[in-house]
Design a protein around this motif. Structure first.
Motif, PDB file in Angstrom:
ATOM      1  N   VAL A 228       8.652   7.845   4.896  1.00 47.42           N
ATOM      2  CA  VAL A 228       8.392   7.356   6.246  1.00 47.42           C
ATOM      3  C   VAL A 228       6.956   7.686   6.648  1.00 47.42           C
ATOM      4  O   VAL A 228       6.237   6.856   7.222  1.00 47.42           O
ATOM      5  CB  VAL A 228       9.403   7.981   7.231  1.00 47.42           C
ATOM      6  N   GLN A 229       6.528   8.922   6.323  1.00 45.40           N
ATOM      7  CA  GLN A 229       5.153   9.313   6.631  1.00 45.40           C
ATOM      8  C   GLN A 229       4.158   8.447   5.877  1.00 45.40           C
ATOM      9  O   GLN A 229       3.105   8.075   6.409  1.00 45.40           O
ATOM     10  CB  GLN A 229       4.913  10.788   6.245  1.00 45.40           C
ATOM     11  N   ILE A 230       4.485   8.127   4.641  1.00 41.49           N
ATOM     12  CA  ILE A 230       3.572   7.301   3.840  1.00 41.49           C
ATOM     13  C   ILE A 230       3.423   5.927   4.473  1.00 41.49           C
ATOM     14  O   ILE A 230       2.311   5.422   4.637  1.00 41.49           O
ATOM     15  CB  ILE A 230       4.081   7.181   2.382  1.00 41.49           C
ATOM     16  N   VAL A 231       4.550   5.324   4.866  1.00 45.86           N
ATOM     17  CA  VAL A 231       4.498   3.994   5.469  1.00 45.86           C
ATOM     18  C   VAL A 231       3.651   4.019   6.735  1.00 45.86           C
ATOM     19  O   VAL A 231       2.727   3.218   6.918  1.00 45.86           O
ATOM     20  CB  VAL A 231       5.925   3.483   5.788  1.00 45.86           C
ATOM     21  N   LYS A 232       3.939   5.000   7.617  1.00 41.74           N
ATOM     22  CA  LYS A 232       3.220   5.033   8.897  1.00 41.74           C
ATOM     23  C   LYS A 232       1.734   5.331   8.692  1.00 41.74           C
ATOM     24  O   LYS A 232       0.875   4.704   9.292  1.00 41.74           O
ATOM     25  CB  LYS A 232       3.849   6.086   9.819  1.00 41.74           C
ATOM     26  N   ASN A 233       1.453   6.292   7.819  1.00 43.95           N
ATOM     27  CA  ASN A 233       0.061   6.699   7.656  1.00 43.95           C
ATOM     28  C   ASN A 233      -0.769   5.714   6.852  1.00 43.95           C
ATOM     29  O   ASN A 233      -1.991   5.794   6.851  1.00 43.95           O
ATOM     30  CB  ASN A 233      -0.012   8.098   7.031  1.00 43.95           C
ATOM     31  N   SER A 234      -0.100   4.765   6.186  1.00 43.22           N
ATOM     32  CA  SER A 234      -0.874   3.734   5.486  1.00 43.22           C
ATOM     33  C   SER A 234      -1.684   2.928   6.500  1.00 43.22           C
ATOM     34  O   SER A 234      -2.654   2.265   6.141  1.00 43.22           O
ATOM     35  CB  SER A 234       0.061   2.828   4.675  1.00 43.22           C
ATOM     36  N   SER A 235      -1.294   2.997   7.771  1.00 44.73           N
ATOM     37  CA  SER A 235      -2.023   2.234   8.796  1.00 44.73           C
ATOM     38  C   SER A 235      -3.461   2.720   8.958  1.00 44.73           C
ATOM     39  O   SER A 235      -4.315   2.003   9.471  1.00 44.73           O
ATOM     40  CB  SER A 235      -1.287   2.326  10.133  1.00 44.73           C
ATOM     41  N   TYR A 236      -3.752   3.938   8.507  1.00 44.31           N
ATOM     42  CA  TYR A 236      -5.138   4.434   8.593  1.00 44.31           C
ATOM     43  C   TYR A 236      -6.079   3.650   7.701  1.00 44.31           C
ATOM     44  O   TYR A 236      -7.294   3.718   7.842  1.00 44.31           O
ATOM     45  CB  TYR A 236      -5.202   5.916   8.208  1.00 44.31           C
TER      46      TYR A 236
ATOM     47  N   LEU B 108       0.829  -1.201   0.000  1.00 45.49           N
ATOM     48  CA  LEU B 108       0.000   0.000   0.000  1.00 45.49           C
ATOM     49  C   LEU B 108       0.874   1.265   0.000  1.00 45.49           C
ATOM     50  O   LEU B 108       0.588   2.232  -0.723  1.00 45.49           O
ATOM     51  CB  LEU B 108      -0.932   0.003   1.221  1.00 45.49           C
ATOM     52  N   ALA B 109       1.955   1.230   0.793  1.00 49.47           N
ATOM     53  CA  ALA B 109       2.854   2.392   0.825  1.00 49.47           C
ATOM     54  C   ALA B 109       3.465   2.608  -0.557  1.00 49.47           C
ATOM     55  O   ALA B 109       3.577   3.749  -1.032  1.00 49.47           O
ATOM     56  CB  ALA B 109       3.947   2.191   1.875  1.00 49.47           C
ATOM     57  N   GLY B 110       3.830   1.492  -1.198  1.00 47.67           N
ATOM     58  CA  GLY B 110       4.402   1.598  -2.550  1.00 47.67           C
ATOM     59  C   GLY B 110       3.404   2.204  -3.519  1.00 47.67           C
ATOM     60  O   GLY B 110       3.738   3.086  -4.313  1.00 47.67           O
ATOM     61  N   MET B 111       2.137   1.745  -3.426  1.00 48.71           N
ATOM     62  CA  MET B 111       1.103   2.316  -4.298  1.00 48.71           C
ATOM     63  C   MET B 111       0.936   3.804  -4.029  1.00 48.71           C
ATOM     64  O   MET B 111       0.805   4.619  -4.950  1.00 48.71           O
ATOM     65  CB  MET B 111      -0.246   1.618  -4.054  1.00 48.71           C
ATOM     66  N   GLY B 112       0.939   4.159  -2.734  1.00 53.98           N
ATOM     67  CA  GLY B 112       0.775   5.565  -2.356  1.00 53.98           C
ATOM     68  C   GLY B 112       1.908   6.419  -2.912  1.00 53.98           C
ATOM     69  O   GLY B 112       1.688   7.517  -3.419  1.00 53.98           O
ATOM     70  N   PHE B 113       3.121   5.852  -2.870  1.00 53.81           N
ATOM     71  CA  PHE B 113       4.254   6.639  -3.351  1.00 53.81           C
ATOM     72  C   PHE B 113       4.232   6.776  -4.872  1.00 53.81           C
ATOM     73  O   PHE B 113       4.383   7.886  -5.407  1.00 53.81           O
ATOM     74  CB  PHE B 113       5.577   6.022  -2.906  1.00 53.81           C
ATOM     75  N   VAL B 114       4.008   5.648  -5.560  1.00 58.72           N
ATOM     76  CA  VAL B 114       4.015   5.700  -7.031  1.00 58.72           C
ATOM     77  C   VAL B 114       2.875   6.587  -7.529  1.00 58.72           C
ATOM     78  O   VAL B 114       3.069   7.490  -8.360  1.00 58.72           O
ATOM     79  CB  VAL B 114       3.902   4.276  -7.625  1.00 58.72           C
TER      80      VAL B 114
END
Lengths: 216, 246
Positions: A151-159, A22-28
């Motif tokens: 880092v923010q993307i990884v952590k916030n993917s938890s939402y 999910l973090a990868g999707m968010g970043f790309v």
């Protein structure tokens, strides 16, 4: 193993895999939207700047879990049944594009205006100026703050847990519900988040130092 | 007034204002093919602004300005075509720091003129030889001295085979020794018949290389003439300017 079975640990690890995805999707996704957004914000005409500015304000002004809800339920109201992964991916894209767009806008503006002018005087089109002259220079400036935002993307993917997406936070909660060992379970989850984020933030720190040294 | 075929640039009562500040207040002069024109004057006299109007970096506010047959005062001027015909070199070089010397020179020929990599490289080496920089083709700008960077910037402009070259105080950031090497390149271009307009503070250079010297003062061409102008100024303003400069 601290009262957790091997399968339960594996279950949590599987959640960590989905967090990474999910973090990868968010970043790309965020990068694909963020680059044109940054260009529009820094170089666009008045209308384009206003529209993209409103988008950034809107996304930054709404908590990420609410964006998740809006995307997940909003689109299913339209008659489409959306898997949680797709909804979470779209929400993460919106979230990270708004922040990456602002970070990169600053990086583009940090490239001297005279570079645009020199490229313009060589008869390059506006797109060629951006692609061949400005963005490569802005990218060098952008590396450190971008990795730091990862880092923010990884952590916030938890939402994404609010729309029932199976990630590290979700899997940890499931295991806790069946074992009632919150301290052990969530310590493992915390350690996994840290294991993902620490290399990123230390990489960002190193890149930042290297960039500053190169400029001095 | 007709534009003669020979005229590459023609200012006719050109004015330019930034907001309420009027920088150019009716500038008139023309540059014929093969001619070298030097714009001199104090800071703020409008000489750089006049130069930047020539290739459309600044739009004129009034009057008529023709560059290579393009009406720069018209609203529908095609800057893309004009910029292939007019090269400009800046005081601060403005090389692209992420590209090597050769890549800096090759970029526009490849992207704008659609040249193949190999042909563009040959062209780059040719123009770099003209400015004596062919041995530094694989260096990055930051590895070069200011004078060397400026010579590369000149080569980068030459690669587009312009009909007109503009120089905006190209030696102002250089020490005397480096200034000399850049001026020699410009001298050679003049000898080859390149049409040039240069804004400069190098009075001796302007006198030796320029066919016409325009002394700008308070937004107009205050006094104009050949190199002799500097030896026999007629207006007190130019006399004072030259007196301070030499």
């Amino acid at each position: 193993m601290n009262g957790l079975s091997f399968d339960q640990v594996l279950f949590i690890l599987r959640g960590a895999g989905w967090t990474l995805l999910l973090a990868g999707m968010g970043f790309v996704g965020g990068a694909l939207v963020g680059v044109p957004l940054a260009l529009a914000r820094s170089r666009g005409g008045r209308v384009l700047r206003a529209v993209t500015g409103a988008y950034v304000q809107l996304v930054q002004g709404v908590p990420l879990p609410v964006i998740m809800f809006v995307v997940y339920f909003g689109i299913s109201v339209g008659g489409f049944d959306l898997p949680a992964l797709v909804a979470a991916g779209i929400a993460m894209t919106a979230y990270s594009s708004a922040y990456l767009g602002e970070i990169w806008k600053g990086c583009i503006q940090a490239v001297p205006r005279t570079q645009w002018e020199a490229a313009e005087c060589l008869a390059l089109t506006p797109l060629q100026r951006a692609v061949h002259v400005i963005l490569p220079q802005a990218a060098r400036i952008a590396v450190a703050p971008t990795v730091s935002f990862l880092v923010q993307i990884v952590k916030n993917s938890s939402y994404a847990v609010v729309i029932g997406f199976f990630d590290l936070t979700y899997s940890a909660r499931v295991v806790n519900n069946s074992t009632f060992k919150p301290f052990v379970v969530f310590s493992i989850a915390a350690a996994l988040y840290f294991a993902i984020c620490y290399p990123l933030s230390s990489l960002s720190y190193r890149l930042e130092r290297r960039f500053n040294k190169a400029r001095a | 007034m007709e534009t003669s075929v020979d005229e590459v640039v023609r200012f006719n009562k050109v004015s330019k204002a930034f907001g309420l500040v009027e920088i150019l207040k009716g500038v008139s002069f023309s540059v014929r093919r093969g001619e070298v024109v030097a714009l001199i004057g104090r800071s703020g006299s409008g000489k750089s602004t006049a130069l930047r109007c020539i290739n459309g970096l600044e739009r004129v506010s009034g009057g008529e300005l023709h560059t290579c047959g393009h009406a720069m005062h018209a609203s529908a001027v095609d800057l893309a075509v004009l910029r292939r015909e007019v090269g400009i070199v800046f005081q601060s070089y403005n090389l692209f720091p992420h590209l090597t010397v050769a890549e800096n020179v090759m970029l526009a020929p490849r992207k704008v003129r659609g040249m193949a990599r190999k042909a563009a490289h040959e062209l780059a080496m040719h123009v770099l030889r003209q400015v004596g920089m062919e041995e530094r083709a694989d260096y990055y700008p930051e590895q070069l001295s200011g004078g060397q960077q400026q010579r590369v910037a000149i080569a980068r402009s030459l690669a587009m085979e312009p009909r007109l070259m503009l120089f905006d105080e190209v030696t102002s950031a250089l020490d005397p020794e480096l200034t000399g090497e850049v001026l020699r390149v410009i001298e050679r271009l003049a000898a080859d018949g390149m049409t040039m307009v240069l804004v400069t503070h190098e009075m001796a250079f302007a006198r030796s290389v320029a066919d016409q010297i325009m002394f700008m003062h308070q937004g107009i061409v205050w006094e104009a003439g050949s190199g002799k102008l500097l030896d026999e100024p007629t207006t007190p303003e130019l006399r004072q300017f030259v007196g301070n400069g030499l």
